[in-house]
Scaffold this motif. Structure first.
Motif, PDB file in Angstrom:
ATOM      1  N   VAL A  64     130.735  48.066  -5.033  1.00  0.00           N
ATOM      2  CA  VAL A  64     131.938  48.289  -5.840  1.00  0.00           C
ATOM      3  C   VAL A  64     132.124  47.074  -6.751  1.00  0.00           C
ATOM      4  O   VAL A  64     131.526  46.011  -6.519  1.00  0.00           O
ATOM      5  CB  VAL A  64     133.170  48.470  -4.939  1.00  0.00           C
ATOM      6  CG1 VAL A  64     133.025  49.723  -4.092  1.00  0.00           C
ATOM      7  CG2 VAL A  64     133.382  47.252  -4.045  1.00  0.00           C
ATOM      8  N   PRO A  65     132.912  47.199  -7.833  1.00  0.00           N
ATOM      9  CA  PRO A  65     133.141  46.046  -8.700  1.00  0.00           C
ATOM     10  C   PRO A  65     133.571  44.802  -7.926  1.00  0.00           C
ATOM     11  O   PRO A  65     134.380  44.878  -6.993  1.00  0.00           O
ATOM     12  CB  PRO A  65     134.239  46.545  -9.638  1.00  0.00           C
ATOM     13  CG  PRO A  65     133.947  48.005  -9.768  1.00  0.00           C
ATOM     14  CD  PRO A  65     133.496  48.430  -8.390  1.00  0.00           C
ATOM     15  N   ASP A  66     132.982  43.681  -8.318  1.00  0.00           N
ATOM     16  CA  ASP A  66     133.162  42.339  -7.738  1.00  0.00           C
ATOM     17  C   ASP A  66     132.248  42.054  -6.547  1.00  0.00           C
ATOM     18  O   ASP A  66     132.190  40.912  -6.082  1.00  0.00           O
ATOM     19  CB  ASP A  66     134.614  42.043  -7.340  1.00  0.00           C
ATOM     20  CG  ASP A  66     135.493  41.835  -8.558  1.00  0.00           C
ATOM     21  OD1 ASP A  66     134.967  41.326  -9.568  1.00  0.00           O
ATOM     22  OD2 ASP A  66     136.682  42.176  -8.513  1.00  0.00           O
ATOM     23  N   ALA A  67     131.520  43.058  -6.051  1.00  0.00           N
ATOM     24  CA  ALA A  67     130.446  42.742  -5.106  1.00  0.00           C
ATOM     25  C   ALA A  67     129.376  41.947  -5.844  1.00  0.00           C
ATOM     26  O   ALA A  67     129.210  42.079  -7.063  1.00  0.00           O
ATOM     27  CB  ALA A  67     129.851  44.016  -4.539  1.00  0.00           C
ATOM     28  N   THR A  98     130.511  47.846 -12.812  1.00  0.00           N
ATOM     29  CA  THR A  98     130.629  49.292 -12.996  1.00  0.00           C
ATOM     30  C   THR A  98     129.901  50.007 -11.856  1.00  0.00           C
ATOM     31  O   THR A  98     128.765  49.655 -11.535  1.00  0.00           O
ATOM     32  CB  THR A  98     130.011  49.742 -14.338  1.00  0.00           C
ATOM     33  OG1 THR A  98     130.652  49.051 -15.405  1.00  0.00           O
ATOM     34  CG2 THR A  98     130.182  51.236 -14.539  1.00  0.00           C
ATOM     35  N   ALA A  99     130.557  51.001 -11.265  1.00  0.00           N
ATOM     36  CA  ALA A  99     129.933  51.857 -10.255  1.00  0.00           C
ATOM     37  C   ALA A  99     130.292  53.296 -10.591  1.00  0.00           C
ATOM     38  O   ALA A  99     131.480  53.625 -10.724  1.00  0.00           O
ATOM     39  CB  ALA A  99     130.417  51.492  -8.856  1.00  0.00           C
ATOM     40  N   ILE A 100     129.283  54.147 -10.751  1.00  0.00           N
ATOM     41  CA  ILE A 100     129.513  55.514 -11.227  1.00  0.00           C
ATOM     42  C   ILE A 100     128.736  56.519 -10.375  1.00  0.00           C
ATOM     43  O   ILE A 100     127.551  56.331 -10.098  1.00  0.00           O
ATOM     44  CB  ILE A 100     129.071  55.664 -12.704  1.00  0.00           C
ATOM     45  CG1 ILE A 100     129.894  54.737 -13.612  1.00  0.00           C
ATOM     46  CG2 ILE A 100     129.194  57.109 -13.170  1.00  0.00           C
ATOM     47  CD1 ILE A 100     129.417  54.727 -15.051  1.00  0.00           C
ATOM     48  N   VAL A 101     129.427  57.595  -9.998  1.00  0.00           N
ATOM     49  CA  VAL A 101     128.792  58.791  -9.443  1.00  0.00           C
ATOM     50  C   VAL A 101     129.198  59.952 -10.339  1.00  0.00           C
ATOM     51  O   VAL A 101     130.389  60.268 -10.459  1.00  0.00           O
ATOM     52  CB  VAL A 101     129.227  59.062  -7.988  1.00  0.00           C
ATOM     53  CG1 VAL A 101     128.596  60.360  -7.484  1.00  0.00           C
ATOM     54  CG2 VAL A 101     128.837  57.908  -7.079  1.00  0.00           C
ATOM     55  N   GLU A 102     128.242  60.576 -10.994  1.00  0.00           N
ATOM     56  CA  GLU A 102     128.529  61.655 -11.939  1.00  0.00           C
ATOM     57  C   GLU A 102     128.733  62.984 -11.193  1.00  0.00           C
ATOM     58  O   GLU A 102     128.128  63.231 -10.147  1.00  0.00           O
ATOM     59  CB  GLU A 102     127.371  61.810 -12.936  1.00  0.00           C
ATOM     60  CG  GLU A 102     127.074  60.552 -13.746  1.00  0.00           C
ATOM     61  CD  GLU A 102     128.085  60.310 -14.858  1.00  0.00           C
ATOM     62  OE1 GLU A 102     129.035  61.131 -14.988  1.00  0.00           O
ATOM     63  OE2 GLU A 102     127.935  59.311 -15.581  1.00  0.00           O
TER      64      GLU A 102
END
Length: 357
Positions: free
Chosen positions: A52-55, A68-72
């Motif tokens: 996730v963001p900031d990992a 950025t983390a995205i699942v379409e």
């Protein structure tokens, strides 16, 4: 390729999570004068709660943060994460005063990073950063001034203008700390030659662009009318070689609460601003392509590295030139492992052009 994950518990407090051993694709872009970037695609069921963001991820000895983390919707089984190396954090950190300094460009960049990020008080300090020793890279001192500019942008401008770069080196397997090393490239052009007939350059692309080229800068600082102080950079050029731009440098102040510059120092500060603007608007002449990673002649990071000068020969385009390796994109995917270099200055995108206007 094993990717380490550092899960954020609280600000600047991280714990190790299970490493990533299986992924579908990974692309890492390593740069000479700016931060690195990455993009990673893997099954969504793997690490979706930690990526996730900031990992922070450690990829081949460099630390990156996820932004950025995205699942379409059309690919719910696939998770794509991307982000920047830790220096990218400094896009949103500013120089918190009117900074005036005379010195070599690399020393100015070093001092900005040191005083604004590393040795500052806890409100502004990023404890994950440290600095390596500073070598002598450039030949001459400059007069530098900036007020409240973005730290990363100022460091990158100094690097671009005076041709030096920085590396980010992860210091621990157990905690995400990074060291910033400033360095200059080496000239290995007599030993390292890329061309298709040597079978170490697999494909070729060609760019020759003068659309944004500028060679002469009229730089105007403080004052009004005929009393306004100015300098002309590269005023010796004539005719068609003279491609002029106007630079408004009214933000540069000769007198401030911190210091007073002499007339000569102020003119030099204006000249430095003009050189920086001209560095953004150079002619682009480059030949790029995909490097043969099985090349028996030269190995990346051993025989040549980012910032080094090599020789590029394009028999197809009739070019032979000494070129600087400014960027390398390394990709691991279903096709295997391959390297795509950029020799020279890459053409700006439409978005980057619009930002300059």
């Amino acid at each position: 390729m094993l990717i380490t994950i550092y899960k954020q518990v609280s600000q600047y407090n991280y714990t190790l999570d299970d490493p990533i051993e299986i992924f579908q694709s990974l692309s890492v872009t390593e740069n000479f004068t700016t931060h690195n970037e990455f993009s990673l695609t893997l099954p969504a069921s793997n690490h979706i709660k930690t990526l996730v963001p900031d990992a922070i991820l450690k990829i081949d000895g460099v630390l990156y943060f996820v932004d950025t983390a995205i699942v379409e919707d059309d690919s719910p089984e696939k998770l794509t994460v991307s982000g920047l190396s830790l220096m990218g954090w400094l896009q949103k950190k500013i120089i918190r005063k009117n900074w005036i300094q005379t010195g070599k460009p690399e020393k100015i960049a070093y001092d900005i990073l040191n005083q604004m990020i590393i040795t500052t008080d806890s409100k502004f300090k990023i404890p994950l950063f440290s600095l390596g020793s500073l070598p002598s890279i450039t030949a001459n001192s400059i007069q530098y001034q900036n007020s409240y500019g973005a730290i990363l942008e100022e460091i990158e401008t100094l690097c671009d203008t005076y041709n030096f770069g920085f590396r980010e080196v992860a210091l621990s397997d157990y905690y995400p700390t990074t060291r910033i090393d400033f360095y200059g490239g080496q000239d290995v052009s007599d030993q390292v030659v890329f061309k298709k007939s040597f079978q170490n350059l697999l494909t070729e692309s060609y760019q020759n662009i003068i659309e944004d080229e500028a060679t002469v800068a009229y730089v105007f600082g403080e004052g009004e009318g005929s009393y306004r102080k100015f300098v002309i950079v590269n005023d010796n050029l004539t005719g068609a070689d003279r491609k002029e731009i106007y630079v408004d440098a009214r933000d540069l102040k000769q007198e401030s609460e911190e210091t007073i510059m002499t007339d000569a120092q102020y003119i030099e500060a204006l000249r430095n601003r003009g050189l920086a603007k001209l560095a953004e608007q150079q002619r682009i002449l480059l030949v790029n392509g995909q490097i043969n990673i099985n090349d028996e002649l030269y190995e990346y990071k051993k025989d040549y590295d980012l910032g080094d000068l090599v020789t590029i020969v394009s028999e197809k385009f009739g070019l032979s030139k000494k070129a600087q390796l400014t960027s390398v994109t390394r990709t691991w995917d279903e096709h295997g492992y391959h390297i795509d270099p950029i020799f020279g200055k890459e053409a700006p995108t439409i978005i980057e052009k619009l930002k300059r206007k």
